[in-house]
Design a protein around this motif. Structure first.
Motif, PDB file in Angstrom:
ATOM      1  N   GLN A 169       0.830  -1.203   0.000  1.00 26.76           N
ATOM      2  CA  GLN A 169       0.000   0.000   0.000  1.00 26.76           C
ATOM      3  C   GLN A 169       0.869   1.260   0.000  1.00 26.76           C
ATOM      4  OE1 GLN A 169      -3.365   0.204  -0.252  1.00 26.76           O
ATOM      5  NE2 GLN A 169      -3.104   2.429  -0.371  1.00 26.76           N
ATOM      6  N   GLN A 170       1.937   1.218   0.806  1.00 24.66           N
ATOM      7  CA  GLN A 170       2.847   2.363   0.858  1.00 24.66           C
ATOM      8  C   GLN A 170       3.524   2.594  -0.495  1.00 24.66           C
ATOM      9  OE1 GLN A 170       5.430   1.220   4.081  1.00 24.66           O
ATOM     10  NE2 GLN A 170       4.152   2.232   5.652  1.00 24.66           N
ATOM     11  N   THR A 224       1.007   4.059  -2.894  1.00 21.54           N
ATOM     12  CA  THR A 224       0.735   5.462  -2.558  1.00 21.54           C
ATOM     13  C   THR A 224       1.849   6.377  -3.066  1.00 21.54           C
ATOM     14  OG1 THR A 224      -0.485   4.789  -0.578  1.00 21.54           O
ATOM     15  CG2 THR A 224       0.291   7.077  -0.671  1.00 21.54           C
ATOM     16  N   SER A 225       3.102   5.932  -2.871  1.00 18.15           N
ATOM     17  CA  SER A 225       4.244   6.740  -3.330  1.00 18.15           C
ATOM     18  C   SER A 225       4.278   6.840  -4.835  1.00 18.15           C
ATOM     19  CB  SER A 225       5.558   6.148  -2.812  1.00 18.15           C
ATOM     20  OG  SER A 225       5.764   4.852  -3.377  1.00 18.15           O
TER      21      SER A 225
END
Length: 285
Positions: free
Chosen positions: A279-280, A283-284
């Motif tokens: 998810q991170q 997102t990035s």
């Protein structure tokens, strides 16, 4: 007709077997509960030297009265010992449905009533493979439903791709007996959809799952993870001529369950961390 295993071991001439019927001995295999980790019942089996008793019971060249005599002999011996011990557990009695239905189960029920009082009939579990039955399933349904009114329970065994799920739905068994090797990784692809269907059906009709043939810790964990309410197999306790202490494996099974839970929590945590990391990264991006 291919007949599933009910009792016994390897080769003895039919006539020799008939002369030695009274030498048949009974073995009891403990069935353990998943919640209390104690013995909840025993599955009986008959042993006679090197006799292939399952083949004898299914051999249509052998007069049916002889086959019924052997099956009922094992029943009587088991029920006599069950009565003498006055155990508050269930007794699982394997039944060839074709022999059972010769008189619509009347002679079998008469034997049960001879040794088991009416208030203890709920401790009797008849085991049969519905796909072994050769006649009209409605007739078997009527006979089983009659016995259920007295508290006798039904366990359908050898649940597999040969099982008729509509028959299972009709008979509404209390217990479905499943070979734990159905859950093995090597056969997962072939059997997973079948097991999911059976599991959903069991939930729908209120049946409990009994996983048998547990021979390793891996089998035990698979049975636990897949919702087994009852367990049996040589990894737990081998069939014997006597009953065992109900709590003989209680601590061991409790400890194993704790380890299974810890392993499952660890796996879930790893999956959560992997999802969070993904998810991170998304997102990035």
């Amino acid at each position: 007709m291919e007949c599933d295993t009910y009792w016994g071991f390897n080769n003895m001439d039919t006539m020799e077997l008939l002369t030695k019927l009274q030498q048949t001995e009974v073995r009891y295999e403990p069935i353990y509960s998943a919640d209390a980790h104690v013995v909840e019942g025993y599955e009986i089996s008959g042993v006679l030297e090197e006799a292939d008793i399952p083949a004898f019971l299914c051999d249509e060249d052998v007069p049916i009265e002889y086959r019924i005599e052997l099956q009922q002999l094992v029943m009587e011996k088991a029920l006599q010992q069950f009565k003498d011990e006055r155990l508050s557990v269930d007794l699982y009695i394997p039944i060839n449905p074709n022999l059972f239905m010769v008189d619509f189960g009347e002679s079998y029920f008469a034997i049960i009533q001879k040794y088991v009082s009416e208030e203890r009939l709920h401790h009797i579990v008849l085991m049969m493979a519905e796909h072994d039955y050769c006649e009209d399933i409605e007739q078997l349904h009527h006979a089983v439903r009659y016995l259920k009114t007295y508290g006798v329970k039904l366990c359908l065994c050898n649940i597999s791709s040969e099982s008729h799920l509509d028959y299972v739905l009709l008979l509404k068994p209390h217990i479905l007996k499943i070979d734990v090797t159905m859950l093995d990784y090597n056969s997962w692809g072939a059997n997973n959809d079948l097991f999911m269907t059976i599991s959903a059906l069991a939930l729908r009709i209120g049946s409990s799952l009994l996983f048998h043939n547990i021979e390793t810790i891996y089998h035990m964990q698979s049975a636990w993870k897949n919702g087994g309410r009852y367990y049996s197999g040589r990894y737990l306790t081998k069939p014997a001529a006597t009953f065992v202490e109900a709590s003989n494996l209680q601590q061991r099974l409790h400890d194993e369950s704790v380890r299974f839970i810890q392993a499952e929590k660890k796996l879930l945590k790893q999956r959560f961390e992997a999802m969070r990391k993904l998810q991170q990264e998304l997102t990035s991006i």
